[in-house]
Motif scaffolding. Structure first.
Motif, PDB file in Angstrom:
ATOM      1  N   PHE A 150      90.285  55.937  81.756  1.00  0.00           N
ATOM      2  CA  PHE A 150      91.451  55.534  80.981  1.00  0.00           C
ATOM      3  C   PHE A 150      92.519  56.610  81.034  1.00  0.00           C
ATOM      4  CE2 PHE A 150      94.025  53.933  77.699  1.00  0.00           C
ATOM      5  CZ  PHE A 150      94.238  54.917  76.764  1.00  0.00           C
ATOM      6  N   LEU A 151      92.105  57.867  80.801  1.00  0.00           N
ATOM      7  CA  LEU A 151      93.068  58.956  80.798  1.00  0.00           C
ATOM      8  C   LEU A 151      93.681  59.168  82.165  1.00  0.00           C
ATOM      9  CD1 LEU A 151      91.142  61.442  78.532  1.00  0.00           C
ATOM     10  CD2 LEU A 151      93.192  60.155  77.962  1.00  0.00           C
ATOM     11  N   SER A 152      92.880  58.967  83.185  1.00  0.00           N
ATOM     12  CA  SER A 152      93.390  59.109  84.528  1.00  0.00           C
ATOM     13  C   SER A 152      94.478  58.080  84.782  1.00  0.00           C
ATOM     14  CB  SER A 152      92.233  58.918  85.512  1.00  0.00           C
ATOM     15  OG  SER A 152      92.627  59.284  86.790  1.00  0.00           O
ATOM     16  N   THR A 153      94.240  56.875  84.319  1.00  0.00           N
ATOM     17  CA  THR A 153      95.248  55.822  84.485  1.00  0.00           C
ATOM     18  C   THR A 153      96.520  56.167  83.725  1.00  0.00           C
ATOM     19  OG1 THR A 153      93.430  54.240  84.539  1.00  0.00           O
ATOM     20  CG2 THR A 153      95.649  53.342  84.322  1.00  0.00           C
ATOM     21  N   VAL A 154      96.367  56.697  82.521  1.00  0.00           N
ATOM     22  CA  VAL A 154      97.553  57.109  81.768  1.00  0.00           C
ATOM     23  C   VAL A 154      98.325  58.168  82.550  1.00  0.00           C
ATOM     24  CG1 VAL A 154      98.378  58.274  79.709  1.00  0.00           C
ATOM     25  CG2 VAL A 154      96.587  56.574  79.516  1.00  0.00           C
ATOM     26  N   GLY A 155      97.575  59.087  83.163  1.00  0.00           N
ATOM     27  CA  GLY A 155      98.206  60.114  83.971  1.00  0.00           C
ATOM     28  C   GLY A 155      99.016  59.509  85.104  1.00  0.00           C
ATOM     29  N   GLU A 156      98.452  58.485  85.744  1.00  0.00           N
ATOM     30  CA  GLU A 156      99.162  57.816  86.829  1.00  0.00           C
ATOM     31  C   GLU A 156     100.450  57.192  86.315  1.00  0.00           C
ATOM     32  OE1 GLU A 156      98.070  57.956  89.842  1.00  0.00           O
ATOM     33  OE2 GLU A 156      95.997  58.552  89.559  1.00  0.00           O
ATOM     34  N   ARG A 194     100.985  62.010  74.778  1.00  0.00           N
ATOM     35  CA  ARG A 194     100.506  62.816  73.644  1.00  0.00           C
ATOM     36  C   ARG A 194      99.238  62.209  73.065  1.00  0.00           C
ATOM     37  NH1 ARG A 194     105.673  63.992  72.874  1.00  0.00           N
ATOM     38  NH2 ARG A 194     106.180  62.044  71.825  1.00  0.00           N
ATOM     39  N   ARG A 195      99.232  60.894  72.896  1.00  0.00           N
ATOM     40  CA  ARG A 195      98.052  60.231  72.310  1.00  0.00           C
ATOM     41  C   ARG A 195      96.853  60.373  73.225  1.00  0.00           C
ATOM     42  NH1 ARG A 195      99.561  60.485  67.915  1.00  0.00           N
ATOM     43  NH2 ARG A 195     101.321  59.302  67.131  1.00  0.00           N
ATOM     44  N   ALA A 196      97.111  60.236  74.526  1.00  0.00           N
ATOM     45  CA  ALA A 196      96.008  60.336  75.475  1.00  0.00           C
ATOM     46  C   ALA A 196      95.406  61.731  75.421  1.00  0.00           C
ATOM     47  CB  ALA A 196      96.500  60.019  76.879  1.00  0.00           C
ATOM     48  N   LEU A 197      96.273  62.738  75.302  1.00  0.00           N
ATOM     49  CA  LEU A 197      95.760  64.097  75.229  1.00  0.00           C
ATOM     50  C   LEU A 197      94.947  64.312  73.966  1.00  0.00           C
ATOM     51  CD1 LEU A 197      98.758  66.095  76.683  1.00  0.00           C
ATOM     52  CD2 LEU A 197      96.578  65.561  77.745  1.00  0.00           C
ATOM     53  N   PRO A 210      94.036  78.165  76.872  1.00  0.00           N
ATOM     54  CA  PRO A 210      95.189  77.280  76.673  1.00  0.00           C
ATOM     55  C   PRO A 210      94.725  75.992  76.018  1.00  0.00           C
ATOM     56  CG  PRO A 210      94.545  77.307  78.971  1.00  0.00           C
ATOM     57  CD  PRO A 210      93.693  78.315  78.291  1.00  0.00           C
ATOM     58  N   ILE A 211      95.594  75.422  75.192  1.00  0.00           N
ATOM     59  CA  ILE A 211      95.202  74.250  74.416  1.00  0.00           C
ATOM     60  C   ILE A 211      94.862  73.064  75.297  1.00  0.00           C
ATOM     61  CG2 ILE A 211      95.932  72.579  72.721  1.00  0.00           C
ATOM     62  CD1 ILE A 211      96.310  74.707  71.111  1.00  0.00           C
ATOM     63  N   THR A 212      95.621  72.873  76.307  1.00  0.00           N
ATOM     64  CA  THR A 212      95.267  71.746  77.153  1.00  0.00           C
ATOM     65  C   THR A 212      95.475  72.088  78.603  1.00  0.00           C
ATOM     66  OG1 THR A 212      95.871  69.511  77.811  1.00  0.00           O
ATOM     67  CG2 THR A 212      97.545  70.793  76.711  1.00  0.00           C
ATOM     68  N   ALA A 213      94.519  71.694  79.400  1.00  0.00           N
ATOM     69  CA  ALA A 213      94.648  71.976  80.822  1.00  0.00           C
ATOM     70  C   ALA A 213      95.492  70.911  81.485  1.00  0.00           C
ATOM     71  CB  ALA A 213      93.273  72.014  81.468  1.00  0.00           C
ATOM     72  N   SER A 217     112.611  74.795  89.585  1.00  0.00           N
ATOM     73  CA  SER A 217     112.785  74.740  88.136  1.00  0.00           C
ATOM     74  C   SER A 217     111.496  75.008  87.397  1.00  0.00           C
ATOM     75  CB  SER A 217     113.316  73.363  87.768  1.00  0.00           C
ATOM     76  OG  SER A 217     112.525  72.403  88.457  1.00  0.00           O
ATOM     77  N   GLN A 218     111.646  75.062  86.101  1.00  0.00           N
ATOM     78  CA  GLN A 218     110.503  75.086  85.203  1.00  0.00           C
ATOM     79  C   GLN A 218     110.219  73.650  84.850  1.00  0.00           C
ATOM     80  OE1 GLN A 218     110.225  76.722  81.290  1.00  0.00           O
ATOM     81  NE2 GLN A 218     111.485  78.424  82.019  1.00  0.00           N
ATOM     82  N   GLN A 219     108.973  73.259  84.852  1.00  0.00           N
ATOM     83  CA  GLN A 219     108.688  71.866  84.497  1.00  0.00           C
ATOM     84  C   GLN A 219     107.392  71.747  83.755  1.00  0.00           C
ATOM     85  OE1 GLN A 219     108.710  68.552  86.964  1.00  0.00           O
ATOM     86  NE2 GLN A 219     110.421  69.237  88.233  1.00  0.00           N
ATOM     87  N   GLN A 220     107.282  70.648  83.036  1.00  0.00           N
ATOM     88  CA  GLN A 220     105.974  70.316  82.462  1.00  0.00           C
ATOM     89  C   GLN A 220     105.370  69.305  83.387  1.00  0.00           C
ATOM     90  OE1 GLN A 220     105.486  68.825  78.614  1.00  0.00           O
ATOM     91  NE2 GLN A 220     105.105  70.853  77.783  1.00  0.00           N
ATOM     92  N   ILE A 221     104.221  69.602  83.895  1.00  0.00           N
ATOM     93  CA  ILE A 221     103.617  68.635  84.805  1.00  0.00           C
ATOM     94  C   ILE A 221     102.214  68.259  84.345  1.00  0.00           C
ATOM     95  CG2 ILE A 221     104.891  69.388  86.842  1.00  0.00           C
ATOM     96  CD1 ILE A 221     102.323  70.919  87.636  1.00  0.00           C
ATOM     97  N   TYR A 222     101.814  67.082  84.757  1.00  0.00           N
ATOM     98  CA  TYR A 222     100.465  66.631  84.475  1.00  0.00           C
ATOM     99  C   TYR A 222      99.591  67.096  85.629  1.00  0.00           C
ATOM    100  CZ  TYR A 222      96.579  63.562  83.461  1.00  0.00           C
ATOM    101  OH  TYR A 222      95.340  63.062  83.170  1.00  0.00           O
ATOM    102  N   VAL A 223      98.647  67.979  85.300  1.00  0.00           N
ATOM    103  CA  VAL A 223      97.851  68.589  86.356  1.00  0.00           C
ATOM    104  C   VAL A 223      96.577  67.774  86.605  1.00  0.00           C
ATOM    105  CG1 VAL A 223      96.607  70.649  87.036  1.00  0.00           C
ATOM    106  CG2 VAL A 223      98.697  70.856  85.715  1.00  0.00           C
ATOM    107  N   LYS A 224      96.390  67.382  87.840  1.00  0.00           N
ATOM    108  CA  LYS A 224      95.144  66.696  88.189  1.00  0.00           C
ATOM    109  C   LYS A 224      94.177  67.728  88.753  1.00  0.00           C
ATOM    110  CE  LYS A 224      95.989  62.800  90.635  1.00  0.00           C
ATOM    111  NZ  LYS A 224      96.256  61.442  90.172  1.00  0.00           N
ATOM    112  N   PRO A 225      92.888  67.482  88.567  1.00  0.00           N
ATOM    113  CA  PRO A 225      91.947  68.455  89.111  1.00  0.00           C
ATOM    114  C   PRO A 225      91.998  68.478  90.639  1.00  0.00           C
ATOM    115  CG  PRO A 225      90.793  66.584  88.154  1.00  0.00           C
ATOM    116  CD  PRO A 225      92.234  66.375  87.887  1.00  0.00           C
TER     117      PRO A 225
END
Lengths: 122, 541
Positions: free
Chosen positions: B174-180, B218-221, B408-411, B501-509
């Motif tokens: 589910f979380l992976s799909t949200v990431g997509e 945010r909810r998924a995290l 770190p709070i979230t990877a 730039s500086q960015q917030q990215i969703y990191v996949k393993p």
């Protein structure tokens, strides 16, 4: 087709009994995980038969039997006990339980006992 | 009836039961007459017995039955017997846990230890029965040794809050799909920015989508996070086991266990925490005699505390033991060739303490069976760094040691700095970036294979990222960018041609195939569909 209330603090056991009972065509109308809940659910659902575990937190199975029989002396309760709990089973039967089944459950014995108890009731 | 799914339930439920039993046994150590704790152990043993019997695991059924009988005696007597009785129960529970694990891993339950079964069967002689005492006297209810101090409150281990059980694979998918969804949204945005032009409705629609997807993220995290309690809970009991073998006495206090952390990070902290705890008990806490001679209470105290600090969680294990012998560390480091004797004298206490993380520095006792397990302090540090965190250690001879894991709070979502190197774009975690400077590349001092620049009066080593990732270096005479960052406490500069730039990215393993490349922390898909790797400065240096 009977309406069954299953009372046992282990969800493992509740699931197993449910499977056995539903395979025979009966309906599990409720589950309880302690003695208090067993009495509450009995009041709410008025099932045809209750399978009651002897050892449960909060209110014990035997206590719950007394509680239900107080409300309805014709209530149909089957005790579930483990090997080596003969004295407790005796107490439960004296408190008003109709019959008992022993863990580990053999599906055939469970059904046979339930049917016996339901027949007498009819 | 299909018993396979019952096996899974059996293992899951037994695991929960073991946690409750542990809590109850630790409670009984402080209050042997706790009716509630006795009842918990009894019922849990009974429940495990029932399930095992239903599945035909006879050896587990037998052991659980003996434990249940033992607890029945305790119930009748109103209390658990003295110290040896509790040790026996702990032994029994540990054996039971082992057998359930064997079922989980191999599908079969091994035979129980016959000595253990025999021990469990012998009647406890010194447990006075509460019911029948003809003399009417309050029989020797207090076991030899100390009675629980009047009004002593047992250290409460926090209970976990009510939960819903979700299959972890389902959750991960589910979380992976949200990431997509998140990645795709930014792709759509990139493409549509080129097309929208003056189409305000589309623009507004995209803005709204951004906001909603951000909320979803945010909810998924939140779903990914779990209370620290899950890895902290086993610590008091593990400490007890190690303490018994080491001949010391110890009390563990947990603070802040309700804080939550991403599950994947949490799981990787479990082994390091146990290792640090074992170290604290094994090397830190002195024997009761030594402690009393030093004016400390006989029982050692270990505090495991978790605190949130901005984007990180700091988990510290502090003991009030003997502290690290920095001299011994310094000496061993020189002996092991890790430290040059001439430099040895110049190190600050903090720098010497940090040496315990160097591989090959284990003192003889660290390799002993108790602190072993193939997890040395260097492995602890590696684990933390691979999570984007760090380990800190502070010690004072005679007073104690505190080791802190900074996590770190979230990877999953990280702030990164994107750098252009040759034809590639790479990212590094921004947390450690101090600042970025433009610098003429020909002003970089090069001697031998090393490069340095003089910054703020210090000589700072320069790492050419291009060389590290096999890309053409910036042409001479051009300006390069120096990204000042910290690696293992040392300031270094990463040199990169371009800074994006500086960015917030969703990191996949990192995909399985690339796992062995330790320099890669993860990857993300850029807006234009290209993959971009997140690099670990610690591994590149």
């Amino acid at each position: 087709m009977a309406r069954v209330l299953v009372a046992d603090d282990a969800s493992f056991m509740r699931q197993m009994i449910r499977e056995i009972v539903e395979a025979e065509g009966h309906e599990v109308v409720g589950e309880a995980s302690d003695g208090d809940e067993a009495v509450e659910e009995w009041k709410r659902l008025h099932p045809d038969v209750v399978t009651m575990d002897i050892v449960m937190p909060r209110r014990s199975g035997i206590d719950a039997v007394k509680g239900i029989i107080d409300l309805d002396s014709t209530a149909c309760i089957v005790m579930c006990s483990a090997l080596g709990q003969e004295t407790l089973v005796q107490e439960a039967l004296q408190a008003g339980a109709r019959d008992f089944i022993v863990k580990p459950f053999k599906p055939d014995s469970v059904i046979a006992t339930l049917n016996k108890v339901l027949e007498k009731d009819a | 009836m299909d018993l396979a799914k019952y096996r899974t339930i059996f293992i899951e439920e037994s695991t929960e039961h073991f946690a409750e039993i542990s809590r109850a046994l630790l409670e009984l150590e402080k209050d042997p007459a706790s009716a509630e704790a006795i009842d918990v152990v009894f019922r849990m043993a009974h429940s495990i017995k029932g399930m095992a019997a239903s599945l035909g695991y006879d050896s587990i059924t037998e052991l659980a039955h003996r434990l249940e009988d033992r607890m029945q005696i305790a119930r009748d007597a109103g209390r658990v017997g003295p110290h040896e009785e509790l040790s026996l129960l702990f032994r029994g529970i540990a054996a039971l846990e082992g057998m359930v694990n064997a079922v989980s891993e191999q599908g079969e339950a091994p035979m129980a230890d016959t000595d253990l079964l025999a021990d469990l069967a012998t009647l406890a002689p010194s447990v006075p029965s509460k019911k029948k005492d003809p003399t009417g006297a309050e029989a020797a209810a207090t076991p030899p040794g100390e009675a629980p101090a009047a009004g002593a409150k047992p250290l409460q281990t926090p209970r976990p809050p009510p939960t819903v059980r979700v299959n972890t694979r389902t959750l991960d998918r589910f979380l992976s799909t949200v990431g997509e969804v998140i990645l795709n949204t930014s792709q759509v945005r990139t493409v549509s920015e080129a097309e929208t032009g003056q189409n305000t409705a589309l623009s507004e629609g995209l803005d709204r989508m951004d906001r909603i997807v951000g909320e979803l993220q945010r909810r998924a995290l939140e779903l990914r996070t779990t209370p620290l309690l899950r890895i902290l809970e086993p610590l008091p009991r593990a400490a007890r086991d190690v303490a018994e073998r080491a001949g010391v006495r110890v009390e563990v206090q947990l603070v802040g266990a309700e804080l939550e952390l991403d599950r994947s990070i949490l799981d990787r902290l479990s082994d390091p925490m146990v290792h640090l705890l074992r170290n604290a008990v094994d090397h830190g806490i002195e024997t009761p005699a030594e402690r009393i001679a030093a004016g400390k209470p006989a029982v050692g105290r270990i505090v495991v505390e978790a605190r949130r600090e901005k984007d990180t969680i700091r988990i510290s294990i502090g003991d009030d033991g003997s502290g690290i012998d920095l001299e011994a560390v310094r000496r061993r480091a020189v002996e092991a060739g890790v430290l040059h004797p001439d430099l040895a004298a110049d190190l600050t206490p903090e720098q010497i303490a940090a040496l315990v993380f160097e591989p090959g520095l284990s003192t003889a006792s660290e390799v002993s069976e108790i602190s072993g397990r193939g997890v040395g302090m260097d492995a602890v540090r590696n684990t933390l760094e691979s999570l984007g965190g760090a380990v800190e250690i502070a010690t004072e001879r005679g007073r104690g040691t505190t080791t802190t894991l900074v996590v770190p709070i979230t990877a999953a979502v990280q702030r990164v700095l994107m750098l252009g190197v040759g034809a590639e774009v790479v990212a590094i975690p921004i947390a450690k970036v101090e600042r970025i400077e433009e610098y003429p590349s020909d002003k970089i001092e090069r001697t031998g294979g090393d490069a340095f620049v003089l910054l703020d009066g210090d000589l700072v080593p320069v790492l050419d990222l291009a060389a590290r990732i096999a890309q053409p270096s910036a042409a001479a005479g051009r300006l390069t960018h120096l990204v000042l960052t910290e690696v293992r406490g040392e300031r270094i500069a990463l040199s990169a041609e371009r800074v994006a730039s500086q960015q917030q990215i969703y990191v996949k393993p990192v995909p399985e195939l690339l796992r062995s490349a330790r320099a890669l922390l993860g990857l993300t898909i850029l807006g234009d569909g290209r993959p971009m790797f997140l690099l670990d400065p610690n591994q590149i240096a």
